[in-house]
Design an enzyme around this catalytic site. Sequence first.
Site, short mmCIF file in Angstrom:
data_model
loop_
_atom_site.label_atom_id
_atom_site.label_comp_id
_atom_site.label_asym_id
_atom_site.label_seq_id
_atom_site.Cartn_x
_atom_site.Cartn_y
_atom_site.Cartn_z
N CYS A 86 10.32 28.36 17.89
CA CYS A 86 8.95 28.78 17.54
C CYS A 86 8.96 30.11 16.81
O CYS A 86 8.09 30.37 15.99
CB CYS A 86 8.10 28.85 18.80
SG CYS A 86 7.78 27.23 19.49
N GLU B 276 17.73 31.71 20.03
CA GLU B 276 16.37 32.12 19.65
C GLU B 276 16.07 33.46 20.31
O GLU B 276 16.47 33.72 21.44
CB GLU B 276 15.34 31.10 20.11
CG GLU B 276 13.91 31.60 19.85
CD GLU B 276 12.83 30.54 19.94
OE1 GLU B 276 13.03 29.55 20.64
OE2 GLU B 276 11.79 30.74 19.29
N ASN C 20 10.32 23.45 12.38
CA ASN C 20 10.72 23.43 13.78
C ASN C 20 9.70 22.65 14.59
O ASN C 20 8.58 23.12 14.74
CB ASN C 20 10.81 24.85 14.33
CG ASN C 20 11.02 24.84 15.84
OD1 ASN C 20 12.03 24.36 16.33
ND2 ASN C 20 10.03 25.35 16.57
N GLU C 21 10.06 21.50 15.03
CA GLU C 21 9.22 20.62 15.86
C GLU C 21 7.74 20.74 15.49
O GLU C 21 6.88 20.86 16.36
CB GLU C 21 9.46 20.86 17.36
CG GLU C 21 9.20 22.25 17.88
CD GLU C 21 9.23 22.33 19.41
OE1 GLU C 21 10.19 21.85 20.02
OE2 GLU C 21 8.27 22.87 19.99
O1 AHR Z 1 13.51 26.67 23.27
C1 AHR Z 1 12.26 27.25 23.49
C2 AHR Z 1 11.19 26.69 22.58
O2 AHR Z 1 11.05 25.33 22.81
C3 AHR Z 1 11.49 26.74 21.11
O3 AHR Z 1 11.13 27.93 20.54
C4 AHR Z 1 10.64 25.66 20.55
O4 AHR Z 1 11.19 25.11 19.39
C5 AHR Z 1 10.51 24.69 21.68
O5 AHR Z 1 9.20 24.39 21.93
#
Ligand code: AHR
Length: 853
Positions: A455, A253, A580-581
């Site tokens: 995120c 990321e 994503n989550e």
């Molecule tokens: O890994 C860091 C963050 O943790 C990621 O962006 C998110 O998906 C999670 O909250």
Amino acid sequence: MKKTFFLLLLNLAFLIPVSAFRNEPDSVYLFAYGTNGLRFAWSLDKISWTPVGDGYTYLKCDYSTWGSEKKMIAPCLIQGRKGGWQCVWQLNDRALQFAQAGSADLVHWGPQAYPYVKSGKNVLRPVISYNRAADNYTIVYTDANGQYFKTVTTDFKTYTPAVIVPFSAYRNVNVTANINGPVTGQMHRVAWTVVDGLTKTYELQQYQTRQNAEITKDDAQRFAGLKTIDAKLTLLPEKTKAISTMLTGVFFEDINYAADGGLYAELIQNRDFEYLPRDKQFRDTKWNSSYAWSLKGDGATFFIDSVAPVHYNNPHYAVLDVKTPGAALVNTGYDAIAVKKGETYHFSAFLKQLNGLKGQVAIQLVSDKAGVLARADVNMAASSWGQVKAELVPTETASDVRLELQPLHAGRMAADMVSLFPAATFKNRPNGLRADLAQAIADIHPRFVRFPGGCLSHGDGLQNIYRWKTSIGPLEARVPDRNLWNYHQTKGLGYFEYFQFCEDIGAEPVPVIAAGVPCQNSANGGQQGGIPMSEMPQYTQDIIDLVEYANGDINTTWGKKRAEAGHPAPFNLKYIGIGNEDQITQVFKERFTYIYKALHQAHPEITIIGTAGPFFEGADYIEGWKIATALKVPLIDEHYYQTPGWFINNQNFYDRYDRKKSKVYLGEYAASLPGGNKSYWETSLAEALYLTSIERNGDVVSMASYAPLMARDGHTQWDPDLIYFNNTDVKPTTGYYVQQLYGQNAGDHYIPASLTLTNQNDAVKKRIAYSIVKDSKTNNLVVKLVNFLPVSVKLAINLNGIKRTGGTITKTILSGNPADKTVLPVVSQIVFPDDDAIELPPYSFIVLRVGVM
Ligand code: AHR
């Protein structure tokens, strides 16, 4: 006869609730209250109140951004249809929204919703009531102007338009109770079992909190007097099962400057002059289009302009007005620029003459200590934008270097996309990656790379959702954006480069695309900001186009663009993550379902990965799994960041998973110490321990990736990370070597075993773990052994009929003190301990590779 009577009594005992034997009330008063979450108290007489679970919070608000939001103001709880509980609350003093959630037992709460209303100035103190005859719910609220409004719903999905009502319609159900002082809330009469259920939930929570807090600092006390443990591991080859060959991967990321200023090898910071104050939410007055740039020398000025830029996606550029030659435009890179003696660096820039500045520009690499290390004079482009290029070869190695552009004549010059790349990028790719960092990732042997977030993928609000199409093509035409981790993304490392990197390291690309909703922690109102359904066809088409870009023939629209970028052959994309989550609200469900169906129909060959929220439990986890099961989503992405204690005590997490439902991608996990966030050998060893259970469950867990992967020193938004770095050094953590050992020692079959120990203490048993896999390609048996105890374990291995080849086996060990920050693998050749036991030192992780027939 006696026996029958006894059995009858026994049966009766099971039928009668335990409470019947205790002196407990049938029902009590329950008081619901709370400002920062919903809490309860109970009473027999409405006078003396006992907080349930010591004031434990049973429902928390998940609306909008961390810190300033996620508040629960004036919750109103009622019992409605079929006795189910409904709660509404105020979110803040701005939103034209309120919050709603439902529960059957006050313990398990369904997904939260934040319905919009169109009437009023804001939504204050909403109250909810249930109309049994009409079987609907009415929410009445007031606003800052003192007016009252009502809206009605039967299903909490659709609401009637809010209309003005008289004050008398506002049925304020609030009363005051004295619970360590006066508090406002609602009073209900409930069965004692309701309070009992709430209390037990609290007690379980307390128990789990204690487990999660287990740390090695207490081991001296926890394991006082513990002696070396003898263990015997007997393989059960007849129970061998196939497991995923994709278990170890990485999640890249763009967080902690992992892309720009990190893996992406560009050495110039803010090359496009597109840094904007909003990147940092206007909190850094120096963060603007001229960040990292400065003027050197006298008789010159430098400013940012945006008239007739190189490309409209990159509106800003620099103007240098030189009155007296000698002045220069200077870039300080990311914490300066590091260069190596004798290596080639590619300079390029778009330049334009303004007001008669003609002639040449000297491009120099200048070290603070060593002076000019390299120079090339380039011819100024004409009065329209043109790209100039030069090669610079430093005479010294230095890490305090800056780039200078020094016009050799007086006049005005415009500059944009000023770039400096080492020629020696990873695999020498143009616009490529930093070789040392890319190699560190490659050395894990990841089977896949998930990118670009996290995120970052779903973004901070609708406008910030990562759109892959803005990350391809000529660099000057890509669309830079705010990085929600509070910096800037150039998108120089875009989808083409990600695909290329995956191919270069033999990993499957796993792009993650927002499910039509931004991050629930977005500053602009959380999940309800979903892309309008009317725009979802186009949004979904973009995702379908991604498959064409990656895999399509070069004669297709998007396949052609891939070929133009230099890769006519397909990238063979097999996976796409959607979401994503996310918070699994109605808004999410509609959009995810829409995308899932359309993408699956267009490309049934693509494995779509769904999402189960940010935690290993709770409403999002449950709702995420519900959708995945209903739609038969092949893979579902789970995330959890936990303490070592959690990982130790939850090794059976996947043992219970239904093998017929969706498979799991554990997309983000990491252990960090309670209360702190540092990574030590203790956290890494907990990960090694837990990963044995992932291999054991490799028939239901298909993929796993630690998170986050990389962090630049001094620019870290999230700790711990797997690899830290600065301009010259790559600093793998202890966790990195755990990942590497798993990546380099994977298998395709799992061989169960039985472990017998001389010590039966539960805490001891949980701290010795093993996993045995077979790698059919090498015909190796890989035995992984973890000892999380402060004493040695002597372990005998019985292969139980599996025949070995060769005399020696390879042993790799990681061991150290729990607080160590550096633990390096030690590799040796040993004789297989046939008649003997192998020693697992305290706090160690051992991998044995055994050749078998
Ligand atoms: O890994 C860091 C963050 O943790 C990621 O962006 C998110 O998906 C999670 O909250």
